[in-house]
Design a protein around this motif. Structure first.
Motif, PDB file in Angstrom:
ATOM      1  N   VAL A 302      10.149   6.295   9.639  1.00  0.00           N
ATOM      2  CA  VAL A 302       9.171   6.430   8.690  1.00  0.00           C
ATOM      3  C   VAL A 302      10.484   5.321   7.270  1.00  0.00           C
ATOM      4  O   VAL A 302      11.587   5.518   7.387  1.00  0.00           O
ATOM      5  N   LYS A 303       9.809   4.787   6.586  1.00  0.00           N
ATOM      6  CA  LYS A 303      10.071   3.337   5.465  1.00  0.00           C
ATOM      7  C   LYS A 303       9.488   3.194   4.496  1.00  0.00           C
ATOM      8  O   LYS A 303       7.574   3.664   4.529  1.00  0.00           O
ATOM      9  N   LEU A 304       9.333   4.157   2.616  1.00  0.00           N
ATOM     10  CA  LEU A 304       8.967   3.829   2.069  1.00  0.00           C
ATOM     11  C   LEU A 304       9.742   2.265   1.655  1.00  0.00           C
ATOM     12  O   LEU A 304      10.711   2.131   0.965  1.00  0.00           O
ATOM     13  N   GLY A 305       8.597   1.685   0.530  1.00  0.00           N
ATOM     14  CA  GLY A 305       9.516   0.041  -0.024  1.00  0.00           C
ATOM     15  C   GLY A 305       8.991   0.107  -1.323  1.00  0.00           C
ATOM     16  O   GLY A 305       7.730   0.603  -1.999  1.00  0.00           O
ATOM     17  N   PHE A 306       9.376  -0.709  -2.172  1.00  0.00           N
ATOM     18  CA  PHE A 306       9.295  -0.916  -3.432  1.00  0.00           C
ATOM     19  C   PHE A 306       9.613  -2.377  -3.769  1.00  0.00           C
ATOM     20  O   PHE A 306      10.822  -3.062  -3.431  1.00  0.00           O
ATOM     21  N   SER A 340       4.506  -4.029  -6.530  1.00  0.00           N
ATOM     22  CA  SER A 340       4.173  -3.213  -5.245  1.00  0.00           C
ATOM     23  C   SER A 340       4.675  -2.140  -4.492  1.00  0.00           C
ATOM     24  O   SER A 340       6.094  -2.277  -4.390  1.00  0.00           O
ATOM     25  N   VAL A 341       4.200  -0.867  -4.608  1.00  0.00           N
ATOM     26  CA  VAL A 341       5.129  -0.043  -3.319  1.00  0.00           C
ATOM     27  C   VAL A 341       4.108   0.377  -1.408  1.00  0.00           C
ATOM     28  O   VAL A 341       3.251  -0.455  -1.569  1.00  0.00           O
ATOM     29  N   ASP A 362       0.563   1.157   7.418  1.00  0.00           N
ATOM     30  CA  ASP A 362       1.220   0.685   7.328  1.00  0.00           C
ATOM     31  C   ASP A 362      -0.171   0.358   5.974  1.00  0.00           C
ATOM     32  O   ASP A 362      -0.865   0.384   5.733  1.00  0.00           O
ATOM     33  N   GLY A 363       0.718   1.256   4.982  1.00  0.00           N
ATOM     34  CA  GLY A 363      -0.200   1.077   3.915  1.00  0.00           C
ATOM     35  C   GLY A 363       0.488   0.212   2.222  1.00  0.00           C
ATOM     36  O   GLY A 363       1.757   0.628   2.118  1.00  0.00           O
ATOM     37  N   THR A 364       0.200  -0.515   1.848  1.00  0.00           N
ATOM     38  CA  THR A 364       0.844  -1.246   0.199  1.00  0.00           C
ATOM     39  C   THR A 364      -0.135  -1.061  -0.988  1.00  0.00           C
ATOM     40  O   THR A 364      -1.822  -1.318  -0.695  1.00  0.00           O
ATOM     41  N   LEU A 365       0.199  -0.637  -1.976  1.00  0.00           N
ATOM     42  CA  LEU A 365      -0.056  -0.999  -3.094  1.00  0.00           C
ATOM     43  C   LEU A 365       0.234  -1.400  -4.162  1.00  0.00           C
ATOM     44  O   LEU A 365       1.237  -1.658  -4.699  1.00  0.00           O
ATOM     45  N   THR A 366      -0.590  -2.856  -4.209  1.00  0.00           N
ATOM     46  CA  THR A 366      -0.255  -3.886  -5.007  1.00  0.00           C
ATOM     47  C   THR A 366      -0.810  -4.457  -6.767  1.00  0.00           C
ATOM     48  O   THR A 366      -2.078  -4.143  -6.613  1.00  0.00           O
ATOM     49  N   GLN A 367       0.143  -4.958  -7.695  1.00  0.00           N
ATOM     50  CA  GLN A 367      -0.664  -4.779  -8.372  1.00  0.00           C
ATOM     51  C   GLN A 367       0.063  -6.117  -9.494  1.00  0.00           C
ATOM     52  O   GLN A 367       0.612  -6.130  -8.916  1.00  0.00           O
TER      53      GLN A 367
END
Length: 717
Positions: A302-306, A340-341, A362-367
């Protein structure tokens, strides 16, 4: 490529091949990449992949990653843009630790000292985003550490009347169950270019009307600081936890001028003009990785990214209609921020000894937000016009799910079967635009086969079939106008986005023959063919502003299909393999020939996105002794004519580059590295021609080239 290998590359930097249950020794192996091991991994991975390890990245003393990658098979560099299969404009996917980089990201913002390896993939895999019509370049930052060390490098380069210093430092250490490492770089790079632009205009019957010569000068200074800390923990229950971050800050200071020499009476609006600009950019990426073994045959990663990117620009343009006039002034202040997270994960499992199964997300939310203020002061006036205020915000949601099976069909045949679903949702709002929402989703199946030929332990065949796509960028979707400050025309138009732009979809097949005929030696011959639909083209048109004035605008739109094909050759070998009495020379030779054809534009030269037709490299490394080694590389990149629209043709000249290096290992863990690039002083030639019923307009530029010499001192403390 085994599931463990995929997990190692994309999800958990702390994993090692020994962490994954063993499978049949004749199957696909996971190999630790270290020096010559890159050749072994290229041979055994089911996915077609080229590995450039840290030794190769640092061999020439390059401070820019693009300079390293231009020597690799099938890779071309136009400006600072990396292209595979010769295709630009976003067809090549750039990843950092397996994650997509932000729009506008420059690979040269990452110093080679911070990189563990670079992977070049001709065909996509289910774990990656399928936004890779031409291929994928994955940059892997340094993660592990084999021993405690301290290393410092100081370099100085001379080019284009600039002295360019650089400093790099790396500190690593470890103890039981824990290690840390910090890499830092600081550099200053100066550029100076003096293009000569020629513009000529002919009327409808071919008679000469206007000839203009422009002497331009552009000067840039870039200060850059990069920092990459990383921590790894081996927990008591066998889990591993790793944290890695990358911070980059750079400041660009630019100025330039343009002096017009008119051979006829008609001039542009501002025959003399100059500009000043500054840009400050900060990039932060941080990832937390966790690997947990569920049982003897399965594992979860599992990976979390910012990610955070911020850019500020201050730009001033001064245009002089006549030398004695007070100039027209355009002052633009703009900024852009992107946050993005992301979350990704993968479940790995063995099945019947000959299957490696994987399922993941694999998911990303970008503003992303961008604001622009434009202040115009007319000629001979002290009063500013009403300011132009523009801004927009874009929210991008991307979610993907994938599964794959790496199957040892026989001892000599391995198969990779993958399927990925990826959905994109973009919502864009702005002060001067209506709200825009676009949704798209793509199913991307992937099939890759590796067949080791019977009774030919060194020879093998590859086949791959995949579906990829290219999504529109926020800039191409937003109907904001990017204006030309002077001499607007069909060869220098304004640009405006199109909110109705759709993704391009492509089916592609790859074939390859490989022979690993000696230690650290190989030969590869490959071919590919692709069909791209809903191709993004440029609509060039003239728009009336008033009865006396009009402007030229180009905007992207989807139209028609394209066929893309090519062949590629890559060879590496020791000269002593052919001539036993030869000196210890390693030879590198590669070449790639690319073709494409657009059905919506009449030929000839209806190629796709200024495709580079031919790239080739010839290099040799001579190891005179354990303390001395030398080498050279000759790079060739062709251009030619392109029919960009029905009326617009462009031309790019041939590029030839000769690079040299020498390495001397001194006493007390010191070494000296000398490198020279662009020894041939190759000029850069570009031209464009627009023709319609009113006549022809030609514009060409020649930018003189210059060599760069660099000396670098390295010391292990």
């Amino acid at each position: 490529m085994s599931c463990a290998g995929v997990s190692l590359l994309f999800f958990s930097p702390a994993l090692r091949a020994a962490d994954v249950p063993a499978k049949n020794s004749e199957g696909v192996q996971t190999v630790e990449v270290a020096g010559p091991g890159a050749n072994v991994q290229r041979k055994n991975d089911t996915a077609t992949k080229i590995i450039i390890n840290s030794v190769e990245l640092l061999q020439w003393g390059d401070t820019q990653l693009s300079a390293v990658l231009k020597r690799q098979p099938g890779v071309s560099v136009v400006g600072n843009e990396l292209r595979m299969r010769g295709l630009g404009a976003g067809y090549t996917q750039i990843l950092l630790n397996g994650d997509a980089v932000a729009p506008g990201f420059s690979i040269d913002s990452i110093a080679p000292e911070l990189i563990e390896r670079v992977e070049i993939l001709r065909t996509t895999t289910a774990e990656f985003s399928a936004q890779a019509v031409a291929g994928t370049i994955n940059i892997i930052l340094k993660k592990g550490v084999s021993s405690a060390r301290k290393e410092v490098k100081f370099g100085i380069a001379r080019s284009e009347n600039n002295w360019n210093p650089s400093l790099a430092l790396e500190i690593t250490d470890k103890s039981a169950g824990f290690f840390y490492a910090v890499s830092a770089t600081l550099s200053k790079t100066g550029y100076e270019s003096t293009p000569l632009v020629t513009e000529s205009i002919y009327d409808a019957i071919g008679e000469f009307k206007i000839l203009r010569l422009r002497a331009q000068k552009n000067v840039t200074d870039v200060w850059r600081f990069g920092l990459s800390p990383r921590l790894n923990w081996n927990l008591e229950n066998g889990d591993t936890l790793s944290w890695q971050s990358f911070f980059d800050y750079y400041s660009n200071l630019n100025w330039g001028n343009d002096h017009e020499i008119n051979m006829t009476k008609l001039t542009t609006q501002y025959p003399d003009n100059n500009y000043q600009a500054s840009m400050h950019t900060a990039i932060l990426r941080t990832d937390l990785n966790w690997a947990h073994r569920l049982d003897a045959d399965s594992k979860l990663n599992v990976k979390l990214g910012f990610n955070y990117n911020h850019r500020e620009v201050d730009y001033n343009f001064f245009g002089y209609p006549l030398p004695q006039d007070q100039p027209f002034n355009r002052h633009v202040v703009s900024n852009a921020a992107e946050t993005s997270v992301s979350s990704s994960g993968k479940y790995l499992s063995r099945f019947r000894e000959d299957h490696s199964l994987a399922f993941g997300w694999d998911g990303t939310l970008t503003q992303r937000s961008e604001a622009r203020l434009q202040f115009d002061r007319p000629t001979n006036s002290n009063v500013l016009n009403k300011p132009l205020v523009e801004d927009y915000k874009a929210n991008v949601r991307r979610i993907a799910m994938f599964a794959h099976d790496e199957w040892d069909v026989t001892n000599r045949l391995q198969a990779y079967l993958g399927l990925r679903w990826e959905g994109l949702n973009t919502e864009t709002t702005g002060r001067l635009m209506d709200a825009v929402q676009t949704r798209s989703s793509v199913w991307s199946p992937v099939l890759q086969l590796l067949w080791k030929l019977p009774e030919q332990e060194k020879d093998q065949l590859r086949f791959a079939l995949s579906r990829t796509y290219k999504a529109p960028t926020p800039r191409s979707l937003v109907p904001r106008r990017y204006t030309a400050n002077n001499d607007n025309g069909p060869t220098n138009p304004d640009y405006q986005g199109n909110p109705q732009l759709l993704p391009e979809l492509a089916w592609g097949a790859d074939f390859a023959y490989e022979s690993y005929f000696a230690k650290n030696s190989m030969f590869s011959l490959s071919a590919y063919i692709k069909r791209v639909q809903d191709v993004t083209m440029q609509n060039l048109y003239e728009q009336k502003v008033d009865e006396q004035k009009s402007v030229w605008i180009t905007t992207p739109y989807n139209h028609g299909t394209a066929k893309v094909m090519g062949i590629e050759m890559d060879a590496k070998f020791a000269l002593q393999n052919l001539l036993p009495a030869a000196p210890p020379v390693e030879v590198r030779l590669n070449a790639a020939r690319n073709w494409s054809k657009l059905d919506a534009i009449p030929g000839p030269d209806n190629r796709l996105t200024d495709q580079v037709p031919l790239t080739a490299n010839l290099g040799m490394d001579y190891k005179r002794s354990e303390r001395q080694s030398f080498g050279f590389n000759f790079n060739l990149q062709t251009g030619g004519n392109v029919q960009a629209t029905s009326g617009l043709r462009t031309y790019t000249g041939v590029s030839r580059n000769l690079d040299l290096y020498g390495l001397w290992k001194l006493e007390n863990k010191m070494q000296l590295r000398l490198s020279v690039s662009n020894l041939l002083h190759q000029d850069v030639l570009q031209a464009s021609q627009y023709s319609d019923q009113d006549g022809r307009k030609l514009r060409s530029s020649v930018t003189p080239g210059s060599a760069m010499i660099r000396l670098q001192f390295e010391k292990s403390l």
